[in-house]
Design a protein around this motif. Structure first.
Motif, PDB file in Angstrom:
ATOM      1  N   ARG A 142       0.857  -1.187   0.000  1.00  0.00           N
ATOM      2  CA  ARG A 142       0.000   0.000   0.000  1.00  0.00           C
ATOM      3  C   ARG A 142       0.897   1.243   0.000  1.00  0.00           C
ATOM      4  O   ARG A 142       1.935   1.269   0.672  1.00  0.00           O
ATOM      5  N   LEU A 143       0.470   2.255  -0.728  1.00  0.00           N
ATOM      6  CA  LEU A 143       1.269   3.474  -0.777  1.00  0.00           C
ATOM      7  C   LEU A 143       1.422   4.075   0.615  1.00  0.00           C
ATOM      8  O   LEU A 143       2.502   4.548   0.982  1.00  0.00           O
ATOM      9  N   ALA A 144       0.360   4.049   1.416  1.00  0.00           N
ATOM     10  CA  ALA A 144       0.436   4.599   2.771  1.00  0.00           C
ATOM     11  C   ALA A 144       1.485   3.873   3.592  1.00  0.00           C
ATOM     12  O   ALA A 144       2.242   4.504   4.350  1.00  0.00           O
ATOM     13  N   ASP A 145       1.550   2.546   3.474  1.00  0.00           N
ATOM     14  CA  ASP A 145       2.554   1.788   4.217  1.00  0.00           C
ATOM     15  C   ASP A 145       3.959   2.187   3.765  1.00  0.00           C
ATOM     16  O   ASP A 145       4.863   2.377   4.586  1.00  0.00           O
ATOM     17  N   ALA A 146       4.143   2.303   2.457  1.00  0.00           N
ATOM     18  CA  ALA A 146       5.460   2.672   1.932  1.00  0.00           C
ATOM     19  C   ALA A 146       5.906   4.030   2.470  1.00  0.00           C
ATOM     20  O   ALA A 146       7.049   4.201   2.912  1.00  0.00           O
ATOM     21  N   LEU A 147       5.004   5.002   2.463  1.00  0.00           N
ATOM     22  CA  LEU A 147       5.371   6.337   2.930  1.00  0.00           C
ATOM     23  C   LEU A 147       5.649   6.353   4.428  1.00  0.00           C
ATOM     24  O   LEU A 147       6.569   7.054   4.884  1.00  0.00           O
ATOM     25  N   ASN A 148       4.888   5.592   5.200  1.00  0.00           N
ATOM     26  CA  ASN A 148       5.149   5.535   6.635  1.00  0.00           C
ATOM     27  C   ASN A 148       6.463   4.834   6.939  1.00  0.00           C
ATOM     28  O   ASN A 148       7.169   5.219   7.874  1.00  0.00           O
ATOM     29  N   HIS A 149       6.825   3.813   6.155  1.00  0.00           N
ATOM     30  CA  HIS A 149       8.138   3.195   6.322  1.00  0.00           C
ATOM     31  C   HIS A 149       9.243   4.232   6.117  1.00  0.00           C
ATOM     32  O   HIS A 149      10.204   4.309   6.892  1.00  0.00           O
ATOM     33  N   LEU A 150       9.111   5.017   5.053  1.00  0.00           N
ATOM     34  CA  LEU A 150      10.123   6.026   4.767  1.00  0.00           C
ATOM     35  C   LEU A 150      10.156   7.107   5.839  1.00  0.00           C
ATOM     36  O   LEU A 150      11.228   7.559   6.247  1.00  0.00           O
ATOM     37  N   TYR A 151       8.986   7.517   6.294  1.00  0.00           N
ATOM     38  CA  TYR A 151       8.911   8.577   7.299  1.00  0.00           C
ATOM     39  C   TYR A 151       9.674   8.192   8.567  1.00  0.00           C
ATOM     40  O   TYR A 151      10.354   9.022   9.179  1.00  0.00           O
ATOM     41  N   VAL A 152       9.587   6.932   8.962  1.00  0.00           N
ATOM     42  CA  VAL A 152      10.270   6.485  10.170  1.00  0.00           C
ATOM     43  C   VAL A 152      11.731   6.141   9.902  1.00  0.00           C
ATOM     44  O   VAL A 152      12.633   6.533  10.657  1.00  0.00           O
ATOM     45  N   LEU A 153      11.978   5.421   8.817  1.00  0.00           N
ATOM     46  CA  LEU A 153      13.293   4.791   8.661  1.00  0.00           C
ATOM     47  C   LEU A 153      14.355   5.679   8.028  1.00  0.00           C
ATOM     48  O   LEU A 153      15.550   5.444   8.231  1.00  0.00           O
ATOM     49  N   LEU A 154      13.982   6.694   7.268  1.00  0.00           N
ATOM     50  CA  LEU A 154      15.015   7.603   6.748  1.00  0.00           C
ATOM     51  C   LEU A 154      15.758   8.306   7.880  1.00  0.00           C
ATOM     52  O   LEU A 154      16.995   8.327   7.891  1.00  0.00           O
ATOM     53  N   PRO A 155      15.070   8.869   8.877  1.00  0.00           N
ATOM     54  CA  PRO A 155      15.810   9.454  10.009  1.00  0.00           C
ATOM     55  C   PRO A 155      16.584   8.418  10.811  1.00  0.00           C
ATOM     56  O   PRO A 155      17.628   8.725  11.384  1.00  0.00           O
ATOM     57  N   VAL A 156      16.066   7.175  10.858  1.00  0.00           N
ATOM     58  CA  VAL A 156      16.752   6.119  11.602  1.00  0.00           C
ATOM     59  C   VAL A 156      18.101   5.817  10.952  1.00  0.00           C
ATOM     60  O   VAL A 156      19.126   5.690  11.638  1.00  0.00           O
ATOM     61  N   LEU A 157      18.134   5.715   9.641  1.00  0.00           N
ATOM     62  CA  LEU A 157      19.390   5.417   8.956  1.00  0.00           C
ATOM     63  C   LEU A 157      20.351   6.594   9.029  1.00  0.00           C
ATOM     64  O   LEU A 157      21.557   6.414   9.183  1.00  0.00           O
ATOM     65  N   ASP A 158      19.820   7.799   8.933  1.00  0.00           N
ATOM     66  CA  ASP A 158      20.665   8.997   9.052  1.00  0.00           C
ATOM     67  C   ASP A 158      21.219   9.136  10.472  1.00  0.00           C
ATOM     68  O   ASP A 158      22.382   9.494  10.687  1.00  0.00           O
ATOM     69  N   ASP A 159      20.355   8.837  11.472  1.00  0.00           N
ATOM     70  CA  ASP A 159      20.740   8.834  12.893  1.00  0.00           C
ATOM     71  C   ASP A 159      21.218  10.192  13.383  1.00  0.00           C
ATOM     72  O   ASP A 159      22.108  10.286  14.226  1.00  0.00           O
ATOM     73  N   ALA A 160      20.597  11.277  12.870  1.00  0.00           N
ATOM     74  CA  ALA A 160      20.935  12.621  13.365  1.00  0.00           C
ATOM     75  C   ALA A 160      19.796  13.551  12.995  1.00  0.00           C
ATOM     76  O   ALA A 160      19.803  14.162  11.939  1.00  0.00           O
ATOM     77  N   LYS A 161      18.790  13.636  13.868  1.00  0.00           N
ATOM     78  CA  LYS A 161      17.618  14.455  13.554  1.00  0.00           C
ATOM     79  C   LYS A 161      17.975  15.943  13.548  1.00  0.00           C
ATOM     80  O   LYS A 161      18.804  16.403  14.318  1.00  0.00           O
ATOM     81  N   HIS A 162      17.245  16.677  12.694  1.00  0.00           N
ATOM     82  CA  HIS A 162      17.534  18.105  12.539  1.00  0.00           C
ATOM     83  C   HIS A 162      16.750  18.951  13.529  1.00  0.00           C
ATOM     84  O   HIS A 162      16.888  20.173  13.526  1.00  0.00           O
ATOM     85  N   TYR A 163      15.912  18.341  14.349  1.00  0.00           N
ATOM     86  CA  TYR A 163      15.128  19.121  15.305  1.00  0.00           C
ATOM     87  C   TYR A 163      15.176  18.448  16.671  1.00  0.00           C
ATOM     88  O   TYR A 163      15.553  17.288  16.808  1.00  0.00           O
ATOM     89  N   TRP A 164      14.786  19.211  17.687  1.00  0.00           N
ATOM     90  CA  TRP A 164      14.801  18.712  19.053  1.00  0.00           C
ATOM     91  C   TRP A 164      13.758  17.619  19.222  1.00  0.00           C
ATOM     92  O   TRP A 164      12.612  17.762  18.815  1.00  0.00           O
ATOM     93  N   VAL A 165      14.137  16.525  19.831  1.00  0.00           N
ATOM     94  CA  VAL A 165      13.239  15.387  20.012  1.00  0.00           C
ATOM     95  C   VAL A 165      12.545  15.505  21.361  1.00  0.00           C
ATOM     96  O   VAL A 165      13.173  15.360  22.416  1.00  0.00           O
ATOM     97  N   ALA A 166      11.272  15.787  21.333  1.00  0.00           N
ATOM     98  CA  ALA A 166      10.461  15.962  22.534  1.00  0.00           C
ATOM     99  C   ALA A 166       9.618  14.704  22.770  1.00  0.00           C
ATOM    100  O   ALA A 166       9.542  13.824  21.912  1.00  0.00           O
ATOM    101  N   PRO A 167       8.945  14.596  23.917  1.00  0.00           N
ATOM    102  CA  PRO A 167       8.144  13.399  24.202  1.00  0.00           C
ATOM    103  C   PRO A 167       7.057  13.116  23.177  1.00  0.00           C
ATOM    104  O   PRO A 167       6.692  11.944  22.990  1.00  0.00           O
ATOM    105  N   ASP A 168       6.548  14.152  22.482  1.00  0.00           N
ATOM    106  CA  ASP A 168       5.503  13.879  21.508  1.00  0.00           C
ATOM    107  C   ASP A 168       6.012  13.098  20.297  1.00  0.00           C
ATOM    108  O   ASP A 168       5.220  12.589  19.497  1.00  0.00           O
TER     109      ASP A 168
END
Length: 489
Positions: A182-208
């Motif tokens: 499903r396209l939605a599944d593909a996009l959600n995989h990318l949304y989570v896993l691209l930052p995971v592979l990069d391992d350096a978020k560009h913004y402050w990580v808050a509890p939300d």
């Protein structure tokens, strides 16, 4: 930075409906750190490609101009001195690209399409390419996080300098994913896993960020073999946040795919069959409710809402109430049902109440039916009489449907020996005779008739894996004697 999304579904230009972006135009969006553009390098009936280009302004990224609340830059090596202005952020895919995905393809991420709803719900052939992805862990990690989700993964290392191969590879890969999802599944995989592979978020990580992770990871993250790594990296290695997220994932996993028990999953030949049994159990419960003619239904001990979703999806049920002693479980159920997005008429059919089943609750009186699906075995035996009184005596719905494991069937699960339960939180599991005796006693005590059935394949020696009882209030002159036993395969 660039991401392309290609499909060969016929007609391929339907991709434009799913992304809500017309293939004949370029679409531009303002971002806190620059701009995003969507265009289609190719678009015909055989093949369609959408390209997402994120144009990062290094000055805005470093200075924070236009950055809203929650986008305070995380402390990474790039945030100091000259590194704030001279870095790879404008070119290599990272959490910046994931954030752009969330803004530009918001409807597609939710699986919504006004013009092609049936296509949004269906798997289609997809190819995703991210030509430059900073990947801390290399191609091996990329394969480990994407392959379990149904992707064929190619992560080709990019050399530091093609003219000097002796210098070796850079920290970047050219990532290509191919699969039917499903396209939605593909996009959600990318949304989570691209930052995971990069391992350096560009913004402050808050509890939300925990809620964002669990929302995007719904249906796949809880059972992912690399969920610990994914969770830790997505939450920027903040131990407290990662610990909370892992605990909530464990609860989701328990509700959505009940483990065969404290035996490790990989030791079970039965593991692939569990979702089928869970589905058959829900179908058996829904069938019993339909046969009763109930329209106002209680799901007692609803947990994160697996059965609630099915009840809400059936229009015959005009009022659906989920109760649980855990406020957190009710929060998960609300998210699962997407209560905040439902039309008012739909939302008015649903109630979620915190309530303990071992105490009388006046709100639960007057309903047509109640369900205790895989609940009673989580109650300490000395507390069962209190549950019986609260449900059958005080609430007293016209129909009560109860399911519970058949402990005799446990020997059919590899690794579950005698005396072992299917789940570590089970206080007991009954034989068929013990369950029937309990049903007989409760029916006689509270003026119900009852029948016992099996759910799942009925083994000739040890019976079905699940036991189900249907209690009905006894009218004048109705026999409240022993139960009728009917095996349902």
């Amino acid at each position: 930075m660039l991401l392309t999304l290609t499909t060969t579904h016929r007609p391929a230009t339907d991709l434009g409906y799913l992304l809500v972006k017309h293939p004949d135009r370029m679409h531009s969006f303002e971002l806190p750190v620059g701009a995003a553009h969507v265009l289609y390098p190719e678009a015909d009936e055989q093949r369609c490609t959408a390209a997402l280009i994120v144009d990062v302004d290094p000055l805005r990224l470093a200075g924070g101009h236009g950055r809203g609340r929650g986008h305070r830059q995380a402390a990474t090596p790039d945030t100091f001195t000259l590194g704030q202005y001279v870095n790879d952020r404008p070119y290599a895919a990272s959490s910046l690209l994931a954030s752009a995905l969330a803004k530009v393809f918001r409807s597609a991420l939710r699986g919504e399409s006004r013009d092609r709803p049936e296509l949004a719900a269906a798997p289609i052939p997809l190819q995703v390419r991210v030509p430059v992805l900073r990947c801390r862990g290399g191609g091996d990690l990329a394969a480990r996080v994407f392959a379990p989700l149904g992707w064929a993964v190619t992560a080709a290392p990019i050399p530091l300098d093609e003219t000097h191969p002796q210098w070796g590879d850079s920290r970047y890969v050219d990532l290509t994913l191919t699969g039917t999802l499903r396209l939605a599944d593909a996009l959600n995989h990318l949304y989570v896993l691209l930052p995971v592979l990069d391992d350096a978020k560009h913004y402050w990580v808050a509890p939300d960020e925990i809620d964002k992770l669990l929302r995007a990871g719904a249906g796949w993250l809880a059972g992912h073999p690399e969920r610990a790594t994914i969770t830790r990296r997505y939450l920027a290695h903040r131990r407290a946040l990662a610990g909370e997220a892992m605990a909530r994932l464990a609860e989701q996993r328990l509700a959505d795919e009940p483990p065969v028990d404290s035996v490790a999953e990989e030791e079970h030949a039965e593991v692939p069959r569990r979702p089928a049994l869970a589905l058959r159990r829900r179908e058996a419960v829904l069938g019993a409710l339909a046969a009763s003619g109930a329209t106002r239904v209680l799901d007692l001990g609803c947990g994160p809402g697996a059965l609630l979703s099915a009840l809400v999806g059936d229009r015959r049920f005009t009022e659906v109430v989920g109760t649980d002693v855990s406020a957190h479980a009710l929060t998960l159920a609300a998210r699962r049902l997407r209560l905040d997005r439902l039309p008012e008429r739909q939302r008015d059919r649903i109630r979620l109440w915190q309530s303990a089943l071992t105490y009388r609750d006046d709100r639960l009186r007057g309903y047509d039916a109640a369900v205790l699906m895989e609940v009673i075995e989580h109650v300490d035996p000395p507390r069962l009489p209190a549950l019986e009184d609260a449900v059958f005596g005080h609430a007293r719905p016209a129909t009560v449907v109860v399911t519970t494991p058949n402990v005799e069937h446990n020997v059919r699960y590899e690794g579950l020996g005698a005396g072992r339960f299917r789940h570590a939180d089970h206080r007991f599991e009954w034989t068929r005779a013990e369950f029937a005796a309990w049903v007989d006693r409760v029916a006689a005590t509270y003026g119900y008739t009852a029948e016992v059935r099996g759910v799942g394949d009925d083994d000739p020696e040890v019976g079905p894996p699940t036991q189900l009882a249907v209690f009905r209030t006894a009218g004048p002159g109705t026999n409240t004697g022993p139960t009728t036993r009917e095996a349902v395969r």
